[in-house]
Write an enzyme that holds these catalytic residues in place. Structure first.
Site, mmCIF file in Angstrom:
data_model
loop_
_atom_site.group_PDB
_atom_site.id
_atom_site.type_symbol
_atom_site.label_atom_id
_atom_site.label_comp_id
_atom_site.label_asym_id
_atom_site.label_seq_id
_atom_site.Cartn_x
_atom_site.Cartn_y
_atom_site.Cartn_z
ATOM 1 N N LYS A 117 16.832 32.510 62.805
ATOM 2 C CA LYS A 117 16.554 32.461 61.372
ATOM 3 C C LYS A 117 17.092 31.164 60.769
ATOM 4 O O LYS A 117 16.399 30.467 60.034
ATOM 5 C CB LYS A 117 17.238 33.667 60.709
ATOM 6 N N LYS A 129 27.768 36.296 62.888
ATOM 7 C CA LYS A 129 27.761 37.490 62.031
ATOM 8 C C LYS A 129 29.102 38.177 62.173
ATOM 9 O O LYS A 129 29.751 38.081 63.213
ATOM 10 C CB LYS A 129 26.650 38.452 62.470
ATOM 11 N N ASP A 169 26.365 40.658 53.232
ATOM 12 C CA ASP A 169 25.337 41.452 53.921
ATOM 13 C C ASP A 169 25.515 42.867 53.366
ATOM 14 O O ASP A 169 26.133 43.041 52.309
ATOM 15 C CB ASP A 169 25.502 41.389 55.456
ATOM 16 N N SER A 380 22.313 29.925 50.965
ATOM 17 C CA SER A 380 23.719 29.736 51.355
ATOM 18 C C SER A 380 23.925 28.302 51.847
ATOM 19 O O SER A 380 24.942 27.668 51.555
ATOM 20 C CB SER A 380 24.106 30.704 52.473
HETATM 21 P P1 NDP Z 1 23.253 46.122 50.030
HETATM 22 O O1 NDP Z 1 24.524 46.676 50.530
HETATM 23 O O2 NDP Z 1 23.224 45.412 48.716
HETATM 24 O O3 NDP Z 1 22.143 47.260 49.958
HETATM 25 C C1 NDP Z 1 21.785 47.965 51.093
HETATM 26 C C2 NDP Z 1 20.752 49.015 50.700
HETATM 27 O O4 NDP Z 1 20.224 49.608 51.881
HETATM 28 C C3 NDP Z 1 21.351 50.149 49.901
HETATM 29 O O5 NDP Z 1 20.383 50.685 49.044
HETATM 30 C C4 NDP Z 1 21.752 51.135 50.977
HETATM 31 O O6 NDP Z 1 21.872 52.470 50.526
HETATM 32 C C5 NDP Z 1 20.606 50.990 51.942
HETATM 33 N N1 NDP Z 1 21.098 51.316 53.299
HETATM 34 C C6 NDP Z 1 22.116 50.695 53.969
HETATM 35 N N2 NDP Z 1 22.325 51.270 55.170
HETATM 36 C C7 NDP Z 1 21.427 52.264 55.243
HETATM 37 C C8 NDP Z 1 21.140 53.220 56.235
HETATM 38 N N3 NDP Z 1 21.842 53.263 57.391
HETATM 39 N N4 NDP Z 1 20.129 54.093 55.971
HETATM 40 C C9 NDP Z 1 19.420 54.033 54.797
HETATM 41 N N5 NDP Z 1 19.655 53.144 53.835
HETATM 42 C C10 NDP Z 1 20.636 52.284 54.045
HETATM 43 O O7 NDP Z 1 22.717 45.174 51.189
HETATM 44 P P2 NDP Z 1 21.610 44.028 51.123
HETATM 45 O O8 NDP Z 1 20.584 44.351 50.115
HETATM 46 O O9 NDP Z 1 22.311 42.747 51.053
HETATM 47 O O10 NDP Z 1 20.998 44.133 52.591
HETATM 48 C C11 NDP Z 1 19.829 44.900 52.887
HETATM 49 C C12 NDP Z 1 19.221 44.401 54.183
HETATM 50 O O11 NDP Z 1 18.845 43.023 54.037
HETATM 51 C C13 NDP Z 1 20.141 44.440 55.404
HETATM 52 O O12 NDP Z 1 19.357 44.692 56.549
HETATM 53 C C14 NDP Z 1 20.680 43.018 55.473
HETATM 54 O O13 NDP Z 1 21.107 42.686 56.765
HETATM 55 C C15 NDP Z 1 19.444 42.239 55.076
HETATM 56 N N6 NDP Z 1 19.661 40.895 54.575
HETATM 57 C C16 NDP Z 1 20.516 40.630 53.550
HETATM 58 C C17 NDP Z 1 20.664 39.347 53.081
HETATM 59 C C18 NDP Z 1 21.526 39.022 51.916
HETATM 60 O O14 NDP Z 1 21.553 37.855 51.514
HETATM 61 N N7 NDP Z 1 22.218 39.964 51.311
HETATM 62 C C19 NDP Z 1 19.960 38.226 53.705
HETATM 63 C C20 NDP Z 1 19.034 38.603 54.737
HETATM 64 C C21 NDP Z 1 18.917 39.896 55.149
HETATM 65 P P3 NDP Z 1 23.337 53.105 50.290
HETATM 66 O O15 NDP Z 1 23.836 52.471 49.025
HETATM 67 O O16 NDP Z 1 23.098 54.553 50.179
HETATM 68 O O17 NDP Z 1 24.158 52.732 51.489
HETATM 69 O O1 2IT Z 2 21.178 38.300 57.290
HETATM 70 C C1 2IT Z 2 21.382 37.287 56.585
HETATM 71 O O2 2IT Z 2 20.708 36.272 56.713
HETATM 72 C C2 2IT Z 2 22.439 37.365 55.573
HETATM 73 N N1 2IT Z 2 23.054 38.410 55.421
HETATM 74 C C3 2IT Z 2 22.793 36.149 54.773
HETATM 75 C C4 2IT Z 2 23.710 35.249 55.553
HETATM 76 C C5 2IT Z 2 24.254 34.056 54.800
HETATM 77 O O3 2IT Z 2 25.043 33.336 55.421
HETATM 78 O O4 2IT Z 2 23.916 33.833 53.639
#
Ligand code: NDP
Ligand code: 2IT
Length: 448
Positions: A117, A129, A169, A380
């Site tokens: 990525k 990570k 994350d 980032s």
């Molecule tokens: P958050 O913690 O802000 O939100 C996660 C969301 O997903 C919540 O609604 C949570 O529900 C739900 N969730 C988490 N685990 C589970 C599970 N095991 N089963 C069902 N629902 C679940 O995280 P992000 O929005 O930052 O991340 C979401 C996804 O995006 C992840 O896969 C992450 O790796 C990916 N990601 C994030 C990036 C970032 O910049 N933040 C960048 C690239 C990818 P609940 O509150 O009930 O746990």
């Molecule tokens: O999965 C991802 O790419 C992230 N959670 C963001 C990582 C970052 O360094 O901003």
């Protein structure tokens, strides 16, 4: 997809043997190895240089104890991880996941995918990570702070602005990054860009909060355009209601779509009028409440327990933005049956291999996570640049750069897929384009 290349078959066997009990890591590696077969056939020099053999083994894995004291004065112990996967093209870079399901296999799959990525972003970032099995849910701010301080007390020995730069994350947002940054600064007596996703008052970048969700929609929009389609007037289902889901909802709506569903790990809401995002932001970002609270102020909306049912809602476009393997073969088949024609991934590895096969077999436009959600880490990277030059750019400047990066990522996936005879298979394109840059850098740097 059955592999034919003997070298790759043996390599995959070794990976499976060496990483027993880590199914998510094996799943992530298998997908990449399978799509790289045509590249390996064409590039014996990369086999000779042992690039893939090295790429599937993290450069370094750190596992540590994280002791902290809860509000009742009781000692709690969690396990902390940082996997520094690959530094061929830049310092290790990748988020920190705080969730009870975290173990080494999850961190390794995420670190492995991060390598490709980050390569796709065109910015100089290696892959890593980290995380912990700590659950921030239901904890007080004081407990979260004590955990984050303890976590950083060990982690600070292994990271640095030119070494390894963690970020958010699942479970790690602005609050957690703030506590970790404060502890790093205190222990090291240096104010550097050692973490991204920082608050705007102490070195954070405008648009980082929005970046993953916005970037997902920018990528998806390019994919739609290239196939004669658009977001305009389309019905969209988005899983999750965290950082990525919220800003994907915002941008998809701005691009003319109607988002009708969101979820959390307890269940999902369906609002035929379109999601009221101001309400979701208040519930999730401010009050840290459950998504089911939404229906108490929206009488037309319904709440259903359990997450999987969200994929039975009729939609044109599905954007999984919660977690790994949230769409299995059965859910993918239901999506297809209900007329869904595009799946683009905000979460990391949200589709099982069976789900991906279903997309490909049915001609679904499929935006793979490594490419589609790269906007977060790309921004980032832009935060790191701003920290290095001790300047901050406007929201519009950062957003324009993010948009340009997502367009270039789509073009890279599209061209690589075409070059290797798999036109329209953006998953293969992402894996190949991401791999080639890292592979050239690894080869050039010798056997390290
Ligand atoms: P958050 O913690 O802000 O939100 C996660 C969301 O997903 C919540 O609604 C949570 O529900 C739900 N969730 C988490 N685990 C589970 C599970 N095991 N089963 C069902 N629902 C679940 O995280 P992000 O929005 O930052 O991340 C979401 C996804 O995006 C992840 O896969 C992450 O790796 C990916 N990601 C994030 C990036 C970032 O910049 N933040 C960048 C690239 C990818 P609940 O509150 O009930 O746990
Ligand atoms: O999965 C991802 O790419 C992230 N959670 C963001 C990582 C970052 O360094 O901003």
């Amino acid at each position: 997809m059955a592999l034919k290349n003997k070298y790759l078959i043996d390599l995959l066997e070794t990976v499976k043997k060496r990483n027993q009990g880590e199914p998510e890591f094996i799943q992530a590696v298998t997908e990449v190895i399978e799509t790289l077969e045509p590249v390996i056939e064409k590039r014996p020099d990369l086999v000779e240089a042992g690039v893939l053999d090295r790429l599937v083994e993290p450069e370094r894995q750190i596992v540590f104890r994280v002791p902290w004291v809860d509000d009742n004065g009781k000692v709690q112990v969690n396990r902390g991880f940082r996997v520094q996967f690959n530094s061929a093209i830049g310092p290790y870079k990748g988020g920190i996941r705080l969730h009870p399901s975290v173990y080494i296999g999850i961190i390794k799959f995420l670190g492995f995918e991060q390598v490709f990525k980050n390569s796709l972003t065109t910015l100089p970032m290696g892959g890593g990570k980290g995380g912990s099995d700590f659950d921030p849910k239901g904890k007080s701010d004081g407990e979260v702070m004590r955990f984050c301080q303890s976590f950083m007390t060990e982690l600070c020995k292994h990271i640095g602005a030119d070494t390894d730069v963690p970020a958010g994350d699942i479970g790690t947002g602005a609050r957690e990054i703030g506590y970790m940054f404060g502890q790093y600064k205190r222990l090291r007596n240096e104010f550097t860009g050692v973490l991204t996703g920082k608050g705007l008052t102490y070195g954070g970048s405008l648009a980082r909060t929005e970046a993953t969700g916005y970037g997902l929609c920018y990528f998806t929009n390019e994919m739609l355009k290239a196939n004669g389609k658009s977001f305009e007037g389309k019905t969209v289902v988005i899983s999750g209601s965290g950082n990525v889901a919220i800003y994907a909802t915002e941008k998809a709506t701005a691009l003319g779509a109607k988002v009708v569903a969101l979820s959390d790990s307890n269940g999902y809401i369906y609002d035929p009028d379109g999601i009221d995002l101001a309400c979701v932001k208040q519930l999730k970002e401010v009050e840290r409440k459950r998504i089911k609270e939404y229906v108490s102020t929206h009488p037309n909306a319904t709440y259903t327990e359990g997450c999987k049912g969200i994929w039975t809602i009729k939609c044109d476009i599905a954007l999984p933005c919660a977690t790994q393997n949230e769409i299995d073969g059965e859910s993918a088949a239901i999506l297809v049956k209900n007329g869904c024609w595009c799946v683009s991934e905000g979460a990391n590895m949200p589709s099982t291999p069976e789900a991906i096969n279903t997309y490909l077999a049915n001609g679904i436009l499929y935006g793979p996570a490594k490419a589609a959600n790269a906007g977060g880490v790309a921004t980032s990277g832009l935060e790191m640049s701003q920290n290095s030059e001790r300047l901050s750019w406007t929201f519009e400047e950062v957003d324009a750069k993010l948009h340009g990066i997502m367009v270039s990522i789509f073009n890279a996936c599209d061209s690589a897929a075409k070059e290797y005879g798999m036109e329209g298979n953006y998953m293969a394109g992402a894996n190949i384009a991401g791999f080639l840059k890292v592979a050239e850098a690894m080869k050039a740097q010798g056997c390290v």
